[in-house]
Design a protein around this motif. Structure first.
Motif, PDB file in Angstrom:
ATOM      1  N   ALA A 172      60.221  65.889  11.643  1.00 23.93           N
ATOM      2  CA  ALA A 172      60.096  65.107  10.497  1.00 23.93           C
ATOM      3  C   ALA A 172      58.795  64.941   9.886  1.00 23.93           C
ATOM      4  N   HIS A 173      58.634  64.975   8.749  1.00 25.47           N
ATOM      5  CA  HIS A 173      57.498  64.592   7.810  1.00 25.47           C
ATOM      6  C   HIS A 173      57.154  63.040   7.731  1.00 25.47           C
ATOM      7  N   TYR A 174      56.175  62.694   7.401  1.00 27.05           N
ATOM      8  CA  TYR A 174      55.978  61.261   7.399  1.00 27.05           C
ATOM      9  C   TYR A 174      56.522  60.868   5.937  1.00 27.05           C
ATOM     10  N   TYR A 175      56.905  61.634   5.029  1.00 30.98           N
ATOM     11  CA  TYR A 175      57.351  61.389   3.706  1.00 30.98           C
ATOM     12  C   TYR A 175      58.814  61.114   3.588  1.00 30.98           C
ATOM     13  N   VAL A 176      59.563  61.547   4.829  1.00 32.91           N
ATOM     14  CA  VAL A 176      61.057  61.259   4.662  1.00 32.91           C
ATOM     15  C   VAL A 176      61.456  59.933   4.990  1.00 32.91           C
ATOM     16  N   SER A 231      54.989  63.809  11.676  1.00 34.91           N
ATOM     17  CA  SER A 231      53.628  63.991  11.341  1.00 34.91           C
ATOM     18  C   SER A 231      53.507  64.721  10.061  1.00 34.91           C
ATOM     19  N   ASP A 232      52.129  65.364   9.917  1.00 35.06           N
ATOM     20  CA  ASP A 232      51.935  66.011   8.811  1.00 35.06           C
ATOM     21  C   ASP A 232      52.462  67.491   9.067  1.00 35.06           C
ATOM     22  N   SER A 233      51.959  68.234   7.937  1.00 38.33           N
ATOM     23  CA  SER A 233      52.777  69.577   8.166  1.00 38.33           C
ATOM     24  C   SER A 233      51.836  70.499   9.232  1.00 38.33           C
ATOM     25  N   LEU A 234      50.467  70.196   9.365  1.00 36.95           N
ATOM     26  CA  LEU A 234      49.554  71.216  10.460  1.00 36.95           C
ATOM     27  C   LEU A 234      50.351  70.562  11.740  1.00 36.95           C
ATOM     28  N   PHE A 243      59.124  74.626   2.308  1.00 35.90           N
ATOM     29  CA  PHE A 243      58.081  75.482   2.898  1.00 35.90           C
ATOM     30  C   PHE A 243      57.706  74.935   4.470  1.00 35.90           C
ATOM     31  N   MET A 244      58.244  73.681   4.685  1.00 42.60           N
ATOM     32  CA  MET A 244      58.051  73.371   6.187  1.00 42.60           C
ATOM     33  C   MET A 244      58.817  73.880   7.121  1.00 42.60           C
ATOM     34  N   GLY A 245      59.994  73.922   6.564  1.00 38.85           N
ATOM     35  CA  GLY A 245      61.088  75.024   7.379  1.00 38.85           C
ATOM     36  C   GLY A 245      60.677  76.495   7.402  1.00 38.85           C
ATOM     37  N   VAL A 300      45.257  79.536   0.723  1.00 32.81           N
ATOM     38  CA  VAL A 300      46.641  78.617  -0.097  1.00 32.81           C
ATOM     39  C   VAL A 300      46.745  77.598   0.929  1.00 32.81           C
ATOM     40  N   TYR A 301      47.237  76.521   0.134  1.00 37.81           N
ATOM     41  CA  TYR A 301      47.762  75.256   0.907  1.00 37.81           C
ATOM     42  C   TYR A 301      49.041  75.673   1.419  1.00 37.81           C
ATOM     43  N   ALA A 302      49.431  74.896   2.502  1.00 38.24           N
ATOM     44  CA  ALA A 302      50.660  75.152   2.967  1.00 38.24           C
ATOM     45  C   ALA A 302      51.831  75.034   2.174  1.00 38.24           C
ATOM     46  N   VAL A 349      45.980  76.841   4.553  1.00 40.18           N
ATOM     47  CA  VAL A 349      45.321  75.249   5.120  1.00 40.18           C
ATOM     48  C   VAL A 349      46.244  74.190   4.914  1.00 40.18           C
ATOM     49  N   THR A 350      46.255  72.940   5.215  1.00 36.03           N
ATOM     50  CA  THR A 350      46.875  71.882   5.246  1.00 36.03           C
ATOM     51  C   THR A 350      45.951  70.758   4.593  1.00 36.03           C
ATOM     52  N   SER A 351      46.183  69.564   4.290  1.00 37.24           N
ATOM     53  CA  SER A 351      45.218  68.757   3.748  1.00 37.24           C
ATOM     54  C   SER A 351      44.381  68.128   4.975  1.00 37.24           C
ATOM     55  N   SER A 352      44.863  68.237   5.942  1.00 37.30           N
ATOM     56  CA  SER A 352      43.818  67.474   6.996  1.00 37.30           C
ATOM     57  C   SER A 352      42.833  68.610   7.554  1.00 37.30           C
ATOM     58  N   VAL A 395      43.491  56.952  -0.407  1.00 39.76           N
ATOM     59  CA  VAL A 395      44.013  57.980  -1.528  1.00 39.76           C
ATOM     60  C   VAL A 395      44.102  59.535  -0.963  1.00 39.76           C
ATOM     61  N   HIS A 396      45.262  60.076  -1.192  1.00 37.45           N
ATOM     62  CA  HIS A 396      45.561  61.343  -0.886  1.00 37.45           C
ATOM     63  C   HIS A 396      44.614  62.186  -2.091  1.00 37.45           C
ATOM     64  N   PRO A 397      43.924  63.123  -1.560  1.00 40.64           N
ATOM     65  CA  PRO A 397      43.207  64.099  -2.451  1.00 40.64           C
ATOM     66  C   PRO A 397      43.975  65.090  -3.200  1.00 40.64           C
ATOM     67  N   GLU A 398      45.216  64.882  -3.268  1.00 41.86           N
ATOM     68  CA  GLU A 398      46.226  65.655  -4.320  1.00 41.86           C
ATOM     69  C   GLU A 398      46.206  64.732  -5.623  1.00 41.86           C
ATOM     70  N   SER A 399      45.573  63.546  -5.507  1.00 42.33           N
ATOM     71  CA  SER A 399      45.689  62.717  -6.702  1.00 42.33           C
ATOM     72  C   SER A 399      44.533  63.132  -7.625  1.00 42.33           C
ATOM     73  N   GLY A 430      41.894  60.867   2.268  1.00 41.09           N
ATOM     74  CA  GLY A 430      42.415  62.033   3.490  1.00 41.09           C
ATOM     75  C   GLY A 430      43.883  62.167   3.384  1.00 41.09           C
ATOM     76  N   SER A 431      44.278  63.253   4.341  1.00 39.15           N
ATOM     77  CA  SER A 431      45.757  63.522   4.401  1.00 39.15           C
ATOM     78  C   SER A 431      46.567  62.530   5.133  1.00 39.15           C
ATOM     79  N   THR A 432      47.820  62.416   5.083  1.00 35.54           N
ATOM     80  CA  THR A 432      48.594  61.417   5.797  1.00 35.54           C
ATOM     81  C   THR A 432      47.984  60.965   7.236  1.00 35.54           C
ATOM     82  N   SER A 433      47.933  62.039   8.131  1.00 35.78           N
ATOM     83  CA  SER A 433      47.506  61.472   9.396  1.00 35.78           C
ATOM     84  C   SER A 433      46.005  60.799   9.403  1.00 35.78           C
TER      85      SER A 433
HETATM   86  C1  MLT Z   1      50.994  67.573   5.001  1.00 37.15           C
HETATM   87  O1  MLT Z   1      49.750  68.642   5.110  1.00 37.15           O
HETATM   88  O2  MLT Z   1      51.837  67.288   5.513  1.00 37.15           O
HETATM   89  C2  MLT Z   1      50.689  67.115   3.318  1.00 37.15           C
HETATM   90  O3  MLT Z   1      49.761  67.789   2.372  1.00 37.15           O
HETATM   91  C3  MLT Z   1      50.703  65.698   3.484  1.00 37.15           C
HETATM   92  C4  MLT Z   1      49.637  65.179   4.171  1.00 37.15           C
HETATM   93  O4  MLT Z   1      49.508  65.340   5.344  1.00 37.15           O
HETATM   94  O5  MLT Z   1      48.517  64.847   3.734  1.00 37.15           O
END
Ligand code: MLT
Length: 315
Positions: free
Chosen positions: A20-24, A40-43, A64-66, A112-114, A128-131, A199-203, A215-218
């Motif tokens: 599961a992702h932290y956002y669910v 966790s995060d997508s990484l 995209f995570m699946g 590309v981003y995940a 790459v992922t945000s982390s 702040v998450h850098p997608e902002s 930073g990323s969620t983690s």
């Molecule tokens: C991810 O990598 O899961 C998303 O970008 C959210 C994050 O963890 O920062």
């Protein structure tokens, strides 16, 4: 409770694990944790899913995570509570347009981003992922590479600023993070002068500019755990507050404002697609085996290369 008990039982019976992702929803995060899955995060989701021995992964997150899980483990069965749970970044980066963009800039390393489709990943040199995005771009920049970045313009702009890399940016954005507002955040800071701003850098840049921690969620969860601060203003999807409250009981978390004035906007920042994951549809996919992710093997074979590069770099 009965629903959760039945899900626990089915996970066992079907030799399945919940990722599961932290956002669910918090219920799903708790279930994943209690049953030996991962939150966790997508990484980390990608790493965990690939290395786990279970033959069925149930991915609670967005599409995209699946897909990433399937690309990394084509022999496993990947199920998702709702296959329509997509992502604005993925939707805003169609394969045809992206391919044309890459073709027009053949001298650039494609990163590309995940949060992209399998077909877009198949065209990329790196995922790459945000982390880990900042570290990977720094590494490429040090090797003298010019970069084509897609799809998140805010994350790309932030990384460009931090690394000084030559980056050509796709102009996508996340529908949740794009809504955070700089001026309203400034007003909120005045109300909570002792709060740390996460702040998450997608902002947008005006929001990132006011951050104490970017930073990323983690990385943001780690900051909450290690900081002495008692109050935090959080600019990312508010699904993360569940984990933050568990990580730092007694601390106070305030949603960063997303529109209008901060007093009128509470809890606005939540991804509508992440919200499509629930106990009911999770139970249903476990009972029926429906909602399986399939990836064209030819695309999967190409896409895995850029994901493996990231995982090797992270190792
Ligand atoms: C991810 O990598 O899961 C998303 O970008 C959210 C994050 O963890 O920062």
């Amino acid at each position: 409770q009965a629903l959760k008990a039945r899900i626990r039982q089915l996970l066992k019976e079907k030799n399945a694990v919940l990722v599961a992702h932290y956002y669910v929803d918090g219920d799903l995060q708790d279930l994943a944790e209690e049953t030996g899955g991962c939150v966790s995060d997508s990484l980390e989701m990608a790493r965990f899913g690939r290395s786990h021995e279970a033959q069925t992964l149930v991915v609670a997150g967005v599409r995209f995570m699946g897909e990433t899980a399937k690309i990394l483990s084509p022999e496993k069965r990947i199920l998702m509570p709702d296959l329509d749970a997509t992502c604005s970044l993925d939707l805003g980066c169609s394969t045809d347009e992206f391919t044309a963009f890459c073709d027009a800039h053949p001298d650039r390393t494609v990163v590309v981003y995940a949060n992209t489709s399998a077909a877009v990943k198949a065209r990329a040199d790196w995922m790459v992922t945000s982390s880990i995005g900042l570290d990977i771009v720094k590494h490429l920049h040090e090797q003298g590479k010019k970069i084509l970045w897609a799809p998140d313009k805010h994350l790309g702009g932030y990384i460009q600023k931090q690394t000084g890399a030559d980056m050509l940016l796709w102009q996508g954005s996340c529908l949740v993070h794009d809504e955070f507002k700089g001026v309203e955040l400034e007003l909120l800071r005045k109300e909570y002068p002792k709060a740390l701003i996460l702040v998450h850098p997608e902002s947008p840049e005006a929001v990132v500019a006011q951050a104490d921690v970017i930073g990323s969620t983690s990385q943001l969860i780690a900051a909450v755990q290690s900081s002495d601060a008692k109050e935090f203003i959080v600019a990312t999807d508010n699904g993360i507050l569940h984990k933050m409250r568990m990580a730092a009981p007694g601390k106070i978390f305030i949603d960063a404002p997303t529109a209008g004035n901060s007093a009128t906007c509470k809890s606005c920042a939540h991804c509508p697609w992440m919200a499509m994951n629930g106990l009911q549809n999770l139970l249903q996919v476990l009972e029926t085996g429906s909602n399986e992710i399939h990836i064209d093997p030819a695309i999967g074979k190409k896409a895995v290369v850029c994901i493996d590069r990231m995982l090797d770099f992270a190792a």
